[in-house]
Design an enzyme around this catalytic site. Structure first.
Site, PDB file in Angstrom:
ATOM      1  N   GLU A   1       0.835  -1.196   0.000  1.00  0.00           N
ATOM      2  CA  GLU A   1       0.000   0.000   0.000  1.00  0.00           C
ATOM      3  C   GLU A   1       0.876   1.253   0.000  1.00  0.00           C
ATOM      4  O   GLU A   1       1.859   1.349   0.736  1.00  0.00           O
ATOM      5  CB  GLU A   1      -0.902  -0.018   1.241  1.00  0.00           C
ATOM      6  CG  GLU A   1      -1.891   1.122   1.336  1.00  0.00           C
ATOM      7  CD  GLU A   1      -2.812   0.996   2.534  1.00  0.00           C
ATOM      8  OE1 GLU A   1      -3.818   1.726   2.592  1.00  0.00           O
ATOM      9  OE2 GLU A   1      -2.530   0.146   3.425  1.00  0.00           O
TER      10      GLU A   1
ATOM     11  N   LYS B   1      -9.361   3.125  -2.699  1.00  0.00           N
ATOM     12  CA  LYS B   1      -9.688   2.336  -1.503  1.00  0.00           C
ATOM     13  C   LYS B   1     -11.113   2.637  -1.054  1.00  0.00           C
ATOM     14  O   LYS B   1     -11.544   3.800  -1.015  1.00  0.00           O
ATOM     15  CB  LYS B   1      -8.690   2.666  -0.389  1.00  0.00           C
ATOM     16  CG  LYS B   1      -8.720   1.712   0.800  1.00  0.00           C
ATOM     17  CD  LYS B   1      -7.558   1.987   1.739  1.00  0.00           C
ATOM     18  CE  LYS B   1      -7.518   0.991   2.899  1.00  0.00           C
ATOM     19  NZ  LYS B   1      -6.361   1.217   3.795  1.00  0.00           N
TER      20      LYS B   1
ATOM     21  N   CYS C   1      -5.469  -3.390   2.094  1.00  0.00           N
ATOM     22  CA  CYS C   1      -5.239  -3.505   3.537  1.00  0.00           C
ATOM     23  C   CYS C   1      -6.520  -3.681   4.349  1.00  0.00           C
ATOM     24  O   CYS C   1      -7.071  -4.766   4.412  1.00  0.00           O
ATOM     25  CB  CYS C   1      -4.447  -2.288   4.019  1.00  0.00           C
ATOM     26  SG  CYS C   1      -3.629  -2.564   5.617  1.00  0.00           S
TER      27      CYS C   1
ATOM     28  N   SER D   1      21.855  -0.906  33.290  1.00  0.00           N
ATOM     29  CA  SER D   1      21.796  -1.006  34.744  1.00  0.00           C
ATOM     30  C   SER D   1      21.976  -2.421  35.257  1.00  0.00           C
ATOM     31  O   SER D   1      22.193  -2.622  36.449  1.00  0.00           O
ATOM     32  CB  SER D   1      20.447  -0.472  35.236  1.00  0.00           C
ATOM     33  OG  SER D   1      19.397  -1.355  34.848  1.00  0.00           O
TER      34      SER D   1
END
Length: 772
Positions: A95, A164, A225, A427
């Site tokens: 896309e 779309k 999509c 750490s």
């Protein structure tokens, strides 16, 4: 052979040519009426006709980058060339692959449209699209409305622009901000091509709308999509009207445990109604918080034929499969209920492209037989084109996803940022150790890609490390020594155990480790404060107030952030190298949700690869990485109780723990996070949900107290999330204030909400008393 390929074969026995009714395409005959043949002669024309039903199609995953028009174009071209080299005659891409999916507000700019059409002209200006239908994604302005579109290119012409129909406007996505959904009621309109395109293709306009392409031998449709995920997906109406191949160009991001859903949808889309489904996706970091996880797929009648990698460093991955289209037709025709529905289904609009067939030549070019040998068996024996067999789909475990996804993201971010490496305050705790281990995995992936011959990865590695042109990393530790810089920034409150764990892990990774003691920085700041106020703050343990205690903790955390950025800027210089380092953060998603962090402490960084991952998932990852990658130091890390080490030690022992400070466990935090975001719960609905889950072991009043404590802490600390370091998105309940979790950052006291919870507690109590 030429006569055989183009349907002009004469049968030797009769000496009479066949009568052939041909379509407008010369690729194969529409029907064949054979001449008479001898009794022993093989039905050669019938055998040759079988071959056109074999289609080779291609989909891909491309590592596109928003606004990188030149780089995006090169990757698109490479994918088309690879598809053609493998014999594919149809290629689908991700896309918005031309500009990159993540352009966001740059979609408003006319420049973005201009550069997209420049890329389309480059694709059409030459032989690249000759003999292959190319499905390309980009934005298009039609009648002064901007649409997210698929553009179909073939033989140096534009065939169709398909907008779309359903935009994605939830979670991380805001497509409705930049695009408009196309209404199918408008039918098929004509789009006036820009002159730079029309002058090249000799076209004035092309069809624009939701339509399928009717080729010489099949019908092709498109989804984009989100449309796959919708209840009334376009592939349903297309398949009922005989569309046999459906392609989906997607821009779908990685999220833990998400691939299962994607695979289920693709299988379901073709298992119910039959058909061939091609799924293309972007892969990589295109400039934001998301990592697009590729995994290009080809699915036939509910079975996976081909699957690309979900994670990887290569910029272009092309996936192909060869399909007998008769398997679609037979599958559908055997499903009687489907046939009845199809006969009543409305016609889906089609645009004719009858001059081109997706199928291969009648006989593959690999055929090398004498003209005198007319045996159909011989033809089949020498052909190398066969349908692709189904495969078992691959899904990573969450621990693998945490190892691979953020590692690929970090490599993309590093190579595109221009930095010389990463700096991490290490750490020795679970969070910073997880971040360090992910960088180690990244280095292993880079070395593996170089060994596999990926020239681009090697080129990027040399540029990042400032090494000469002949340099090749011998192993991941050598590469990590150039890229990862760590420092244990200890104070009088730090334990020997955490210091030793950080040094051991850095050594196993190969990192450049520079331990430091930062007590002089803190003392200097306290002296300045004393000079200003004539007061000296103390820890609560030493007689100070809670406000003093918190300030004494926070000054340690913020000092580490200041020193981190100084080291990131100057460590390359001290090592005789140029460039700068990016600072890595290491706060997990649960701590961000609770607000258990100091604003502008070492959680403030350039990027955070674990900021979207829960503490529980990180612990599982640490165990996995210790075993899978040989980082044995992680086994010690995961067994140690999480602690900030900001309060004084009790002798040599650490008294402070994260869960005691927060007033809740990490397991509880994960539950709160899922209910708050994924299940959309406020205080009342969260309490009622937990009453059902925890009611067997906790009283209603205890559960109510926990819910109130969480929301009070969350509301009080929400302001910290406005400065949250950009984090790799991996979890559905991320509290990222900038893009994903949009809420206020100044909260009231929850008076009405908590009062309602108390009323429910009373009602439950009365009901229990009555029952007793």
């Amino acid at each position: 052979i030429a006569r055989l390929l183009f349907g002009r074969l004469s049968f030797a026995a009769s000496k009479k040519p066949s009568r052939i009714f041909r379509s407008r395409s010369a690729a194969f005959p529409m029907s064949v009426v054979p001449a008479k043949r001898g009794r022993d002669e093989q039905p050669l024309a019938a055998a040759a006709y079988v071959q056109p039903k074999l289609f080779t199609v291609a989909t891909c995953s491309l590592n596109q980058w928003a606004l990188d028009f030149e780089g995006n174009l090169r990757r698109i071209c490479e994918s088309i060339e690879t598809a053609k080299a493998r014999g594919a005659r149809y290629r689908v891409g991700p896309e918005l692959e031309v500009p990159g999916y993540g352009c966001e507000d740059h979609f408003y700019e006319d420049d973005t449209q201009l550069h997209c059409w420049q890329s389309i002209r480059a694709l059409l200006d030459g032989p690249l699209t000759d003999g292959i239908l190319c499905d390309v994604g980009m934005p298009v302005m039609h009648h002064n409305v901007r649409y997210n579109c698929r553009i179909f290119l073939l033989d140096r012409r534009v065939l169709l622009i398909r907008p779309k129909l359903c935009l994605c406007d939830d979670g991380n996505y805001r497509e409705g901000r930049w695009f408009t959904e196309w209404s199918e009621s408008r039918g098929i309109e004509q789009f006036a091509l820009p002159r730079m395109i029309g002058n090249l293709t000799n076209q004035r306009d092309v069809p624009f709308g939701a339509a399928a392409l009717a080729m010489a031998d099949t019908v092709i449709g498109a989804e984009t999509c989100e449309e796959l995920f919708t209840p009334q997906a376009p592939h349903i109406s297309m398949s009922l009207d005989g569309v046999e191949i459906i392609a989906n160009g997607s821009g779908s991001h990685h999220q833990l445990r998400k691939l299962d859903k994607r695979l289920d949808l693709l299988r379901s889309a073709t298992a119910k109604g039959g058909g061939l489904y091609l799924y293309a996706n972007q892969r990589g970091c295109d400039g934001g918080r998301l990592y697009y996880d590729g995994c290009a797929l080809i699915v036939l009648n509910g079975e996976v034929l081909a699957q690309g990698a979900q994670f990887g460093l290569c910029d272009v991955e092309v996936v192909t499969a060869t399909v007998d289209i008769e398997s679609v037709r037979s599958y559908r025709a055997a499903f009687i209920a489907r046939s009845k529905q199809a006969s009543r289904a409305p016609a889906y609009p089609r645009v004719a492209a009858r001059d081109f067939s997706i199928s291969a030549d009648v006989v593959p070019s690999s055929l090398a037989v004498a003209l005198s040998d007319t045996s159909a068996a011989k033809l089949q024996k020498t052909s190398r084109v066969t349908p692709s067999a189904p495969i078992q789909s691959r899904v990573h475990e969450p621990e693998e996803e945490i190892a691979l996804g953020p590692a690929c993201y970090l490599w993309d971010y590093l190579r595109r940022s221009g930095a010389a490496g990463y700096f991490l305050p290490l750490s020795g705790g679970a969070d910073s150790s997880s971040t360090a281990a992910i960088v180690g995995v990244m280095c292993k992936q880079v070395v593996a890609a170089v060994a596999a011959g990926d020239a681009q990865v090697l080129k990027d590695a040399r540029r990042i490390t400032r090494q000469p042109a002949e340099w090749v990393p011998a192993n991941a530790q050598e590469l990590c020594h150039f890229i990862l810089h760590t420092s244990f920034m200890g104070t009088a409150n730090s334990s020997a155990e955490t210091r030793d764990r950080s040094a051991k892990l850095a050594a196993q990774l190969g990192a450049y480790h520079a331990p430091a003691v930062i007590d002089p920085m803190i003392s200097a700041l306290l002296q300045v404060f004393k000079a200003i106020t004539q007061r000296e703050p103390r820890f609560e343990k030493n007689g100070g107030t809670l406000a003093e205690d918190l300030a004494m903790q926070n000054i340690q955390a913020r000092s580490r952030m200041v020193l981190s950025y100084m080291l990131a800027q100057l460590l390359p210089w001290t090592r005789g190298r140029g460039g700068f380092l990016l600072v890595l953060g290491s706060a997990n998603v649960d701590e961000a949700l609770r607000g258990y962090m100091t604003k502008y402490d070492c959680s403030s960084a350039d990027i955070n690869p674990i900021g979207g991952i829960s503490k529980g998932d990180l612990k599982s990852f640490l165990r996995y990485a210790a075993k899978e990658y040989g980082y044995s130091a992680l086994a010690d890390v995961v067994e140690a109780p999480p602690t900030a080490e900001l309060r004084p030690l009790s002798g040599d022992e650490v008294e402070q723990t994260d869960e005691a400070d927060m007033g809740m466990t990490y397991e509880e935090l994960g539950e709160y996070g899922r209910l708050r975001k994924i299940e959309r719960c406020g205080p009342v609905s969260m309490f009622t949900a937990l009453l059902g889950k925890w009611g067997g072991r906790l009283s209603p009043s205890d559960i109510a107290g926990k819910v109130k404590h969480f929301f009070s802490s969350y509301g009080r600390n929400r302001h910290k999330l406005t400065t949250l370091t950009p984090s790799y998105h991996a979890e559905g309940y991320s509290p990222d204030d900038n893009r994903f979790d949009l809420r206020q950052f100044l909260y009231p006291n929850w008076e009405r909400q908590f009062a309602t919870v108390d009323q429910i507690v009373e009602q439950v109590g009365r009901a229990d008393s009555t029952a007793a």
